[in-house]
Design a protein around this motif. Structure first.
Motif, PDB file in Angstrom:
ATOM      1  N   ILE A  53      46.308 -42.142   7.857  1.00 12.83           N
ATOM      2  CA  ILE A  53      45.194 -42.084   6.945  1.00 12.83           C
ATOM      3  C   ILE A  53      44.667 -40.533   6.734  1.00 12.83           C
ATOM      4  O   ILE A  53      44.417 -40.294   5.553  1.00 12.83           O
ATOM      5  CB  ILE A  53      43.934 -42.523   7.821  1.00 12.83           C
ATOM      6  N   GLU A  54      44.966 -39.666   7.793  1.00 14.66           N
ATOM      7  CA  GLU A  54      44.476 -38.115   7.392  1.00 14.66           C
ATOM      8  C   GLU A  54      45.371 -37.581   6.329  1.00 14.66           C
ATOM      9  O   GLU A  54      44.990 -36.704   5.765  1.00 14.66           O
ATOM     10  CB  GLU A  54      44.568 -37.636   8.772  1.00 14.66           C
TER      11      GLU A  54
ATOM     12  N   LYS B 270      46.143 -38.698   3.603  1.00 18.56           N
ATOM     13  CA  LYS B 270      45.590 -39.433   2.197  1.00 18.56           C
ATOM     14  C   LYS B 270      44.670 -38.363   1.874  1.00 18.56           C
ATOM     15  O   LYS B 270      44.001 -37.488   2.415  1.00 18.56           O
ATOM     16  CB  LYS B 270      45.075 -40.635   2.424  1.00 18.56           C
TER      17      LYS B 270
ATOM     18  N   LEU C 122      41.021 -42.062  -0.286  1.00 24.93           N
ATOM     19  CA  LEU C 122      40.335 -42.610   0.898  1.00 24.93           C
ATOM     20  C   LEU C 122      39.076 -43.433   0.311  1.00 24.93           C
ATOM     21  O   LEU C 122      38.721 -44.456   0.745  1.00 24.93           O
ATOM     22  CB  LEU C 122      39.682 -41.666   1.983  1.00 24.93           C
ATOM     23  N   LYS C 123      38.147 -42.651  -0.674  1.00 21.43           N
ATOM     24  CA  LYS C 123      37.131 -43.148  -1.275  1.00 21.43           C
ATOM     25  C   LYS C 123      37.440 -44.480  -2.139  1.00 21.43           C
ATOM     26  O   LYS C 123      36.824 -45.412  -1.822  1.00 21.43           O
ATOM     27  CB  LYS C 123      36.408 -42.192  -2.216  1.00 21.43           C
TER      28      LYS C 123
ATOM     29  N   LYS D 125      36.004 -35.265   4.564  1.00 25.34           N
ATOM     30  CA  LYS D 125      37.146 -36.256   5.053  1.00 25.34           C
ATOM     31  C   LYS D 125      37.070 -36.978   6.323  1.00 25.34           C
ATOM     32  O   LYS D 125      37.422 -38.062   6.544  1.00 25.34           O
ATOM     33  CB  LYS D 125      38.425 -35.179   4.590  1.00 25.34           C
TER      34      LYS D 125
ATOM     35  N   LEU E  60      35.104 -39.925   6.415  1.00 28.32           N
ATOM     36  CA  LEU E  60      35.803 -41.057   5.720  1.00 28.32           C
ATOM     37  C   LEU E  60      36.839 -41.761   6.514  1.00 28.32           C
ATOM     38  O   LEU E  60      36.922 -42.888   6.723  1.00 28.32           O
ATOM     39  CB  LEU E  60      36.285 -40.650   4.660  1.00 28.32           C
ATOM     40  N   VAL E  61      37.623 -40.900   7.138  1.00 22.91           N
ATOM     41  CA  VAL E  61      38.702 -41.284   8.087  1.00 22.91           C
ATOM     42  C   VAL E  61      38.166 -42.202   9.197  1.00 22.91           C
ATOM     43  O   VAL E  61      38.557 -43.381   9.594  1.00 22.91           O
ATOM     44  CB  VAL E  61      39.742 -40.243   8.672  1.00 22.91           C
TER      45      VAL E  61
ATOM     46  N   LEU F 158      36.734 -45.567   8.328  1.00 21.77           N
ATOM     47  CA  LEU F 158      37.947 -46.617   7.856  1.00 21.77           C
ATOM     48  C   LEU F 158      38.471 -47.190   9.424  1.00 21.77           C
ATOM     49  O   LEU F 158      38.611 -48.342   9.721  1.00 21.77           O
ATOM     50  CB  LEU F 158      39.044 -46.013   7.256  1.00 21.77           C
TER      51      LEU F 158
END
Length: 198
Positions: free
Chosen positions: A23-24, A26, A31-32, A46, A49-50, A53
């Protein structure tokens, strides 16, 4: 999965990275977009956001959205690497670069030379942290000029070389050392070796 990677995994030299690491990798817009699909909050840095999720999407769904493409060396892998790294990166890769260049493949020669140089800088960084990095300043100009020579044959400007350097390291992930901090360190070493100042 390639046969070499499969053997390293089976032998316990590599392990699959976590879904979080996938994920990181991306970008923030990527991510958004996924957060928007899941009707989750889009604001924040960021890392937030990670984490959002990870906290709000079931693990099996996360693995489907972010297939694990990150691999890490295990302790056994690091020990094995220490035995062969110097021979591979200090002797074999420079020879491979010269061979590729002689066969009219300067771009491949550049990529191999970049990887060799990058791993050399990581070795210097480790030794310097232990107070043993003496001699690097003498070797650096020679090694940096090898990289520059292949870049010139490819028609790259210095800025293009720096960009190509970072991309090559990110894509090849030598020994899982390709963090942005390490790439910046190696790029600074390259600039020093070529006596280029920003």
């Amino acid at each position: 999965m390639g046969p070499a990677r499969s053997r390293l995994l089976k032998g316990g030299y590599l392990r699959r990275g976590s879904v979080q690491k996938s994920i990181e990798r991306k970008t923030i817009p990527e991510l958004k977009a996924i957060l928007a699909e899941k009707e989750l909050k889009l604001s924040g840095k960021k890392g937030e956001l990670v984490q959002r999720l990870l906290n709000n999407v079931p693990p099996d769904e996360l693995e489907e959205l972010f297939p694990i493409g990150v691999y890490e060396a295990t302790e056994k892998g690091w020990r094995a690497r220490d035995q062969y790294e110097i021979v591979f990166y200090q002797e074999l890769l420079p020879k491979a670069a010269r061979f590729m260049d002689g066969n009219g493949e300067p771009l491949k020669a550049l990529e191999v030379s970049v990887l060799s140089y990058f791993v050399w800088t990581m070795e210097v960084k480790t030794l310097s942290a232990r107070g043993l990095g003496h001699g690097a300043d003498m070797q650096n100009p020679y090694l940096a000029r090898n990289v520059e020579e292949y870049a010139r044959k490819c028609g790259l400007t210095f800025d293009q070389l720096l960009e190509h350097f970072a991309v090559t390291v990110r894509e090849n992930k030598p020994f899982a050392l390709s963090s942005e901090a390490n790439i910046c360190y190696a790029a600074d070493m390259l600039k020093r070796g070529l006596s280029i100042r920003e």
